[in-house]
Design a protein around this motif. Structure first.
Motif, PDB file in Angstrom:
ATOM      1  N   ARG A   7     155.114  78.967  16.675  1.00  0.00           N
ATOM      2  CA  ARG A   7     153.886  78.167  16.642  1.00  0.00           C
ATOM      3  C   ARG A   7     153.156  78.192  17.979  1.00  0.00           C
ATOM      4  NH1 ARG A   7     156.433  72.926  13.422  1.00  0.00           N
ATOM      5  NH2 ARG A   7     156.383  73.868  11.320  1.00  0.00           N
ATOM      6  N   VAL A   8     153.874  78.022  19.066  1.00  0.00           N
ATOM      7  CA  VAL A   8     153.183  78.000  20.357  1.00  0.00           C
ATOM      8  C   VAL A   8     152.694  79.398  20.742  1.00  0.00           C
ATOM      9  CG1 VAL A   8     154.433  75.967  21.160  1.00  0.00           C
ATOM     10  CG2 VAL A   8     155.328  78.242  21.706  1.00  0.00           C
ATOM     11  N   LEU A   9     153.441  80.442  20.368  1.00  0.00           N
ATOM     12  CA  LEU A   9     153.017  81.801  20.703  1.00  0.00           C
ATOM     13  C   LEU A   9     151.831  82.262  19.871  1.00  0.00           C
ATOM     14  CD1 LEU A   9     156.489  83.529  21.178  1.00  0.00           C
ATOM     15  CD2 LEU A   9     154.802  83.039  22.947  1.00  0.00           C
ATOM     16  N   ALA A  10     151.555  81.550  18.764  1.00  0.00           N
ATOM     17  CA  ALA A  10     150.381  81.870  17.954  1.00  0.00           C
ATOM     18  C   ALA A  10     149.090  81.371  18.582  1.00  0.00           C
ATOM     19  CB  ALA A  10     150.543  81.267  16.551  1.00  0.00           C
ATOM     20  N   VAL A  15     150.349  84.983  24.235  1.00  0.00           N
ATOM     21  CA  VAL A  15     151.256  86.114  24.450  1.00  0.00           C
ATOM     22  C   VAL A  15     150.810  86.926  25.659  1.00  0.00           C
ATOM     23  CG1 VAL A  15     152.108  88.277  23.475  1.00  0.00           C
ATOM     24  CG2 VAL A  15     151.969  86.236  22.044  1.00  0.00           C
ATOM     25  N   ARG A  16     149.507  87.110  25.798  1.00  0.00           N
ATOM     26  CA  ARG A  16     148.991  87.916  26.907  1.00  0.00           C
ATOM     27  C   ARG A  16     149.287  87.273  28.250  1.00  0.00           C
ATOM     28  NH1 ARG A  16     143.063  88.457  26.506  1.00  0.00           N
ATOM     29  NH2 ARG A  16     143.357  89.767  28.366  1.00  0.00           N
ATOM     30  N   PHE A  17     148.982  85.973  28.391  1.00  0.00           N
ATOM     31  CA  PHE A  17     149.199  85.393  29.717  1.00  0.00           C
ATOM     32  C   PHE A  17     150.685  85.192  30.013  1.00  0.00           C
ATOM     33  CE2 PHE A  17     148.288  81.128  27.603  1.00  0.00           C
ATOM     34  CZ  PHE A  17     149.492  80.499  27.877  1.00  0.00           C
ATOM     35  N   SER A  18     151.490  84.947  28.992  1.00  0.00           N
ATOM     36  CA  SER A  18     152.922  84.808  29.231  1.00  0.00           C
ATOM     37  C   SER A  18     153.544  86.141  29.619  1.00  0.00           C
ATOM     38  CB  SER A  18     153.611  84.245  27.987  1.00  0.00           C
ATOM     39  OG  SER A  18     154.979  84.005  28.235  1.00  0.00           O
ATOM     40  N   ARG A 137     155.100  67.751  22.272  1.00  0.00           N
ATOM     41  CA  ARG A 137     156.269  68.472  21.760  1.00  0.00           C
ATOM     42  C   ARG A 137     156.080  69.979  21.893  1.00  0.00           C
ATOM     43  NH1 ARG A 137     161.197  69.770  21.537  1.00  0.00           N
ATOM     44  NH2 ARG A 137     161.905  70.765  19.605  1.00  0.00           N
ATOM     45  N   GLN A 138     154.859  70.457  21.620  1.00  0.00           N
ATOM     46  CA  GLN A 138     154.585  71.881  21.761  1.00  0.00           C
ATOM     47  C   GLN A 138     154.649  72.310  23.221  1.00  0.00           C
ATOM     48  OE1 GLN A 138     150.794  72.526  19.715  1.00  0.00           O
ATOM     49  NE2 GLN A 138     151.906  73.487  18.044  1.00  0.00           N
TER      50      GLN A 138
END
Length: 400
Positions: A7-10, A15-18, A137-138
């Motif tokens: 959910r958080v990666l969506a 994804v790019r900045f991580s 929570r996220q």
């Protein structure tokens, strides 16, 4: 268990900045070990190698707060490329000075300059998560994910720098660290759409006045992190020396990678759990568990057994750091979040330096195994600091 992470990666751009921050953070697991391998090879002294690594780490720790303030004030796109460029140049000069014997003062000075200019990408990427996510929570799940990424860094980095330094050239590991840091920092800085605006106050608008820092929360956390840092710094140096005593110096990286793998696996589980125990309690118990896990290492004389024990002991790392960052994110005003996280990282750096130096001195005098008393003592002292303060979050909330 992985649903919260999906959910958080969506989140758009996440994804790019991580990924950029992952590449940019590789130097944090490579530089200090690379310094130890380079300087020990040039001087034959682990004590000297430990003091040079300490100069780098101490400077990094003290200037982390400055970096945090600059990023909060001027923004990541402005600060990161400049800081990373200075770091890359200082690192190159330090390696050159060590190889060509410019003298101890020059090597220590350039190492300190490199540490002072290393950008705080870990704090920057966590600030981005706090900006793009609105549910607490996220945010905690995202911080857990970044802690796992940190452990991937510490699995990859030590193995890579050890292989390059021992199989190719002592400078090769540091060269790769500088290159990956440069690529990651510039790529992250270029992603302006997900960075918090300068002087962000949490309302998605810019403001001119900085909110107050809750020092009663931040200072106790930083003190506990000093103990954590002492564990990290000492174990790294001791494990290199232990491997050399066993006639397998090239395996120091994989041993440290096993330590990080234990942390990674525990971090994945920790981030998926809906904890009932408050994070301020988990911080104290976590640093104690990490210290006590090093006690058996005082008696180990087998590479295989050392690997197993480091794997198990590493499981206390990520949950403790996740809990620490959760407290910071919850209690520190968002307008100073990067600075607050940098202060906590400062505690880690301050602890790493004397931990590495003290371990180096004990290694030179007594050998590798007896030096494991340093991380053991650090863990116990860290727990004592958290327990005696009993106010790790507020003036009235005590640890159970």
């Amino acid at each position: 268990m992985l649903t919260p992470y999906r959910r958080v990666l969506a989140t758009p751009g996440a994804v790019r900045f991580s990924l950029s921050a992952f590449v940019g953070r590789l130097p944090i697991s490579m530089i200090s070990l690379g310094i130890v391998l380079l300087v020990e090879g040039a001087t034959g002294s682990y004590a000297t190698a430990g003091t040079v690594a300490s100069a780098y780490l101490l400077a990094n720790a003290f200037f982390a707060i400055v970096h945090g303030r600059l990023v909060d004030r001027f923004g990541q796109a402005t600060v990161l490329p400049l800081a990373q460029g200075l770091f890359t140049g200082a690192l190159a000069l330090m390696a050159w000075a060590a190889q060509d014997d410019w003298g101890s003062l020059a090597v220590h000075g350039f190492a300190a300059l490199a540490g002072a200019t290393l950008p705080q990408l870990g704090a920057c990427v966590r600030a981005r998560w706090s900006w793009v996510l609105e549910e607490p929570r996220q945010v905690q799940t995202a911080y857990a994910f970044e802690s796992v990424v940190d452990e991937v860094v510490f699995v990859t980095g030590p193995t890579l720098v050890t292989f390059l330094a021992t199989a190719w050239h002592p400078v090769a590991g540091l060269a790769v660290a500088g290159a990956t840091g440069l690529v990651g920092a510039i790529t992250l800085a270029a992603q302006r759409g997900t960075q918090p605006p300068a002087r962000w106050d949490g309302s998605r608008t810019d403001v001119g006045e900085r909110p107050p820092m809750p020092w009663l929360v931040v200072v106790p956390l930083a003190v506990v992190c000093v103990a954590l840092g002492a564990v990290f710094g000492s174990v790294e140096v001791i494990t290199v020396a232990f491997s050399e005593e066993q006639g397998a110096k090239a395996w120091a990286g994989p041993l440290l990678a096993l330590w990080a793998i234990g942390s990674l696996s525990a971090g994945v589980v920790s981030g998926a759990i809906n904890w009932r125990t408050p994070p301020e309690s988990r911080v104290g118990w976590g640093v104690l568990a990490l210290g006590l896990a090093t006690a058996p290492l005082l008696l180990v004389d087998s590479m295989w057994l050392m690997g197993v024990l480091l794997l198990l002991g590493g499981m206390a790392i990520a949950p403790t750091l996740i809990a620490t960052m959760s407290v910071v994110e919850r209690e520190v005003p968002t307008g100073r979040l990067t600075e607050g996280m940098a202060i906590v990282h400062t505690g880690l750096g301050i602890g790493i330096a004397p931990g590495a130096a003290l371990a180096g001195m004990l290694i030179d005098e007594h050998g590798a195994n007896p030096a494991y008393v340093v991380p053991l003592a650090a863990g116990v002292l860290g727990f004592a600091a958290a327990w005696c303060g009993r106010r790790i979050v507020t003036g009235s909330r005590a640890m159970p």
